[in-house]
Design a protein around this motif. Structure first.
Motif, PDB file in Angstrom:
ATOM      1  N   THR A 191      -4.053  -2.875  -5.412  1.00  0.00           N
ATOM      2  CA  THR A 191      -4.714  -4.139  -5.747  1.00  0.00           C
ATOM      3  C   THR A 191      -3.950  -5.317  -5.162  1.00  0.00           C
ATOM      4  O   THR A 191      -4.542  -6.266  -4.632  1.00  0.00           O
TER       5      THR A 191
ATOM      6  N   TYR B 255      -4.038  -8.640   2.113  1.00  0.00           N
ATOM      7  CA  TYR B 255      -4.934  -8.557   3.273  1.00  0.00           C
ATOM      8  C   TYR B 255      -5.960  -9.701   3.252  1.00  0.00           C
ATOM      9  O   TYR B 255      -6.259 -10.306   4.288  1.00  0.00           O
ATOM     10  N   ARG B 256      -6.460 -10.010   2.075  1.00  0.00           N
ATOM     11  CA  ARG B 256      -7.445 -11.095   1.984  1.00  0.00           C
ATOM     12  C   ARG B 256      -6.794 -12.446   2.304  1.00  0.00           C
ATOM     13  O   ARG B 256      -7.435 -13.321   2.897  1.00  0.00           O
TER      14      ARG B 256
ATOM     15  N   ALA C 257      -7.245   0.196   2.193  1.00  0.00           N
ATOM     16  CA  ALA C 257      -6.876  -0.030   0.796  1.00  0.00           C
ATOM     17  C   ALA C 257      -8.076   0.163  -0.120  1.00  0.00           C
ATOM     18  O   ALA C 257      -7.971   0.789  -1.186  1.00  0.00           O
ATOM     19  N   LEU C 258      -9.221  -0.345   0.280  1.00  0.00           N
ATOM     20  CA  LEU C 258     -10.424  -0.201  -0.543  1.00  0.00           C
ATOM     21  C   LEU C 258     -10.856   1.261  -0.629  1.00  0.00           C
ATOM     22  O   LEU C 258     -11.354   1.706  -1.682  1.00  0.00           O
TER      23      LEU C 258
ATOM     24  N   GLU D 115      -4.548  -5.345  -1.429  1.00  0.00           N
ATOM     25  CA  GLU D 115      -5.850  -5.940  -1.135  1.00  0.00           C
ATOM     26  C   GLU D 115      -5.746  -7.464  -1.075  1.00  0.00           C
ATOM     27  O   GLU D 115      -6.274  -8.094  -0.154  1.00  0.00           O
ATOM     28  N   GLN D 116      -5.054  -8.055  -2.050  1.00  0.00           N
ATOM     29  CA  GLN D 116      -4.935  -9.509  -2.077  1.00  0.00           C
ATOM     30  C   GLN D 116      -4.172 -10.029  -0.861  1.00  0.00           C
ATOM     31  O   GLN D 116      -4.533 -11.063  -0.277  1.00  0.00           O
TER      32      GLN D 116
ATOM     33  N   ARG E 240       0.836  -1.206   0.000  1.00  0.00           N
ATOM     34  CA  ARG E 240       0.000   0.000   0.000  1.00  0.00           C
ATOM     35  C   ARG E 240       0.869   1.253   0.000  1.00  0.00           C
ATOM     36  O   ARG E 240       0.557   2.236  -0.678  1.00  0.00           O
TER      37      ARG E 240
ATOM     38  N   CYS F  46     -15.709  -3.253   5.717  1.00  0.00           N
ATOM     39  CA  CYS F  46     -14.501  -3.686   6.424  1.00  0.00           C
ATOM     40  C   CYS F  46     -14.351  -2.968   7.762  1.00  0.00           C
ATOM     41  O   CYS F  46     -14.003  -3.594   8.777  1.00  0.00           O
TER      42      CYS F  46
ATOM     43  N   LEU G 206      -7.596  -3.519   5.246  1.00  0.00           N
ATOM     44  CA  LEU G 206      -8.291  -3.772   3.980  1.00  0.00           C
ATOM     45  C   LEU G 206      -9.256  -2.626   3.691  1.00  0.00           C
ATOM     46  O   LEU G 206      -9.369  -2.173   2.536  1.00  0.00           O
TER      47      LEU G 206
END
Length: 755
Positions: free
Chosen positions: A306, A312-313, A332-333, A309-310, A300, A345, A329
């Motif tokens: 993007t 964090y997921r 980031a979103l 995000e992945q 970040r 989130c 997350l």
């Protein structure tokens, strides 16, 4: 009578000779382990029920580093020597080395049944319990071992460590100090004591003990690692980094060391290097949730949202209740402009931790971005109530309210003045802008300007602004886009009997709202987007993307020269590319606004791409426009020029000069000038004038623009949800005595024009 013959199993009940046993023991004692193994293999084959040879073979395999074979041999030995405590003890050791804890426990217990006073078995049974985190049982075993041998250093040290784990810090310290006194040459004793002292807050003595351990053995990874952890907590990042590097060299597969090295590099703002370390930790341990989280943070910081995000997921897949990851997350979103998902989130983080002040704060910022201002205020106020010392919600709420005397938030903000220097630079900048706005609301203009000035100075020192480069850029634009250039393009279009954009659907009309930042572009778009035929898209970067692709240069070094010889078809393709991307935002709209102020730089291209484009030039008193920029902090590092009055004045002069150039070289009526002061003075008349220029009928709803709940992602988000107000007109005069250099720059240009 028959003569008696030897049977094939005759040797099974016999024993090796004393000479064979002596030879086996001699080979073992002389460390000729391969020959000893061959000898033991032969004897166990010849005498498969002889327990001692199996016992010896187990010991040999252990020396050769064959743990499974050692376990097999010693298990055989227990069958033939069931009352030999040493055999059970040795088998327990082999199981323990393989982390087969339940089998090790069983073996040690059997040894103790045979020999209750077997001190080493009590000690190693304690190690089994310690490895199983059964600290109470481990404590009991170590105490028995010490009752049998009070000065057994390993038991003293292990009992001290276990007591530390049980929270019995003071008692643990006694045993650890005793171990270090008896054997001061064992680095592990100093390391264990240092670990305990560090938890007690005695970092100075802990550091001394770690360094003492390293003098004894410079290659002992544990004191290096623990000292590195201590140093990073003390912000001694360079030395901590050196030590983490040493640890990963000594133990390349130590995931936690790679992780902490990443943290150390991240703390030094070396985000790409931190990323490498986090990825190495994840190579070793793909299920390391904390490393996935921190990798996301490093990505970040590199604006690779993007990928962040992945990461964090991935962390949440491994640890669904990981509160900080839900929060990260959401961040980031938010930056990806996926506000509804970000909101989910933040709410998820707050389900796990309702007192998470940072999550309340960032939820408030997300709601503010979404235009839900009252909800935003509630979230920000909740963050303040949880942690009155937390600065960020005061910063976030500043633009949503007007401060009045006796507001309790004033004292809380002023309280931060004494410690503001302790904040990170980014936080200091936000603080100064927020308190500047507060003092302005209160009419304390001297204090207000002082705060704005501090914030701007800090911000300008953190950005890059190349004045010479900007001057050259404007000069290139004016040199290429001349009246002759446009006349030639018009002539070429006449010769081919078509317009460059004749194939572009006529039902799609782009509206460009541009000008100096803080000149009323947001208000103009808010009014227009309230019309049912207009979709307000906000500040789009699509025109910049089109230009970058056309000029093959992200930094504009080859622009506009790279497009000087474009054909009509190429202009058509550029225009089509722009429209296709913009209309993805609102496929059924006939008109879409793009209110990127800096598009004033590209009016020449806009005209060539769309000869009939609607271009609205938002104008405002130059001093008001400039000071409004100076009193605002913009997202990321946008508008770097605005944080220095000198750069700001020069930027304004270049902007207004270029706008005069466009009016000169383009056909009359191409650009509609709209003054902010006229708009606030007579909103209806100006709105009708603008709609007439665009070619749309009047709609009364345009006067209720402040009821429009569309998202506004600029610094004007709060203002455009209010009815027209005039307090921003001549606002700069409250600060006139501080703005002399800026005023002189602008007046000098006016004098030069009139000379």
């Amino acid at each position: 009578m028959h003569s008696r013959q030897n049977s094939p199993n005759q040797h099974q009940t016999e024993e090796p000779s004393q000479a064979e046993i002596a030879n086996l023991l001699a080979l073992f004692t002389q460390q000729h382990y391969a020959e000893a193994k061959a000898c033991a293999d032969k004897l166990t084959h010849q005498f498969p029920q002889h327990g001692f040879t199996w016992k010896a073979l187990g010991a040999i395999h252990k020396k050769l580093g064959n743990p499974e074979e050692a376990i097999t041999a010693l298990t055989k030995a227990t069958l033939f020597l069931p009352t030999d405590a040493d055999v059970h003890y040795n088998l327990g050791n082999s199981f323990l080395e393989q982390s087969k804890l339940s089998q090790a426990e069983s073996s040690y217990r059997q040894a103790l049944v045979i020999q209750p006073g077997y001190m080493a078995a009590h000690y190693n049974l304690g190690k089994v319990y310690q490895a199983s985190e059964n600290f109470d049982a481990a404590q009991a075993s170590y105490r028995i071992a010490l009752s049998l041998q009070p000065d057994f250093v390993e038991a003293l040290s292990s009992l001290g460590v276990v007591l530390h784990s049980l929270g019995k810090i003071e008692e643990g310290e006694i045993y650890l100090r005793r171990a270090a006194e008896i054997n001061p040459n064992d680095p592990q004793n100093h390391t264990n004591l240092a670990n305990l002292l560090q938890e007690l807050g005695n970092t100075e003595q802990a550091e001394s003990l770690y360094r003492q351990a390293l003098k004894i053995n410079p290659y002992s990874w544990q004191p290096i690692y623990n000292l590195a952890n201590l140093l990073i907590n003390q912000k001694h990042l360079s030395e901590a980094e050196t030590m983490y590097v040493q640890v990963v060299q000594l133990r390349p597969e130590f995931a936690e060391a790679w992780f902490n090295l990443g943290n150390c590099l991240f703390a030094q703002n070396r985000h790409p290097e931190a990323e490498i370390s986090y990825r190495e930790a994840l190579r070793i341990n793909p299920d390391y949730a904390e490393a996935h989280n921190h990798l996301g943070i490093a990505l970040r910081e590199q604006e690779r949202l993007t990928e962040a995000e992945q990461s964090y997921r991935n962390a949440l897949r491994l640890k669904p209740d990981y509160v900080d990851v839900h929060y990260n997350l959401g961040n980031a979103l938010s930056e990806l402009d996926r506000i509804p998902e970000a909101e989910v989130c933040y709410h998820r983080a707050l389900e796990f931790n309702p007192d998470y002040a940072e999550a309340h704060n960032n939820l408030g910022i997300a709601l503010k971005t979404a235009g839900r201002l009252e909800e935003a205020k509630l979230s920000l106020e909740k963050a303040m109530s949880i942690n009155p010392e937390f600065l960020e919600p005061y910063v976030g709420i500043a633009s949503l309210k007007t401060y009045r005397e006796n507001d309790p938030q004033i004292a809380l903000l002023e309280k931060q003045l004494a410690t503001v220097h302790e904040l990170k630079p980014e936080a200091q900048i936000r603080f100064w802008f927020a308190i500047g706005k507060m003092y302005e609301d209160l009419g304390r203009f001297d204090a207000s300007f002082s705060a704005y000035e501090k914030g701007n100075r800090l911000k300008f020192s953190s950005v890059t602004w190349d004045e010479e480069k900007e001057i050259a850029f404007i000069d290139r634009i004016k040199k290429l886009f001349t009246k002759v250039f446009f006349d030639r393009s018009d002539a070429l279009a006449d010769m081919t009997n078509r317009q460059p954009t004749s194939n572009i659907a006529s039902e799609r009309t782009p509206i460009f709202i541009l000008g100096m930042p803080r000149s009323g572009t947001s208000l103009l778009e808010q009014i227009l987007s309230t019309h049912p035929s207009v979709f307000g898209a906000g500040e789009l970067v699509i025109m910049k993307e089109v230009i970058v692709n056309a000029a093959l240069s992200e930094d504009y070094l080859h622009y506009p020269d790279a497009i000087a010889n474009f054909s009509l078809e190429q202009w058509h393709q550029l225009g089509q590319s722009y429209l296709d991307k913009v209309w993805e935002l609102a496929p059924h709209s006939s008109h879409i606004t793009d209110k990127m102020p800096a598009n004033f730089l590209h009016i020449g291209m806009i005209h060539l791409m769309f000869p009939n484009a609607k271009i609205i030039h938002a104008m405002r008193d130059p001093m008001d426009s400039c000071f409004s920029c100076y009193s605002r902090i913009f997202s990321k590092n946008n508008l770097a020029f605005s944080y220095d009055l000198n750069s700001l004045g020069h930027y304004y002069n270049r902007y207004i000069t270029l706008m005069e150039h466009w009016h000169t070289v383009l056909p009359a009526g191409t650009i509609l000038d709209c003054r902010y002061e006229d708009l606030v003075e007579n909103t209806e008349a100006q709105a009708k004038r603008i709609l007439h220029y665009i070619g749309l009928p009047w709609d009364e709803r345009c006067l209720d623009f402040h009821k429009n709940k569309r998202r506004v992602k600029t610094a004007s988000q709060a203002q455009v949800q209010k009815p027209i107000y005039k307090s921003s007109v001549a606002r700069w005069k409250h600060y006139k005595k501080y703005l002399g250099p800026l005023e002189e720059l602008i007046n000098r240009r006016n004098r030069e024009l009139n000379a």
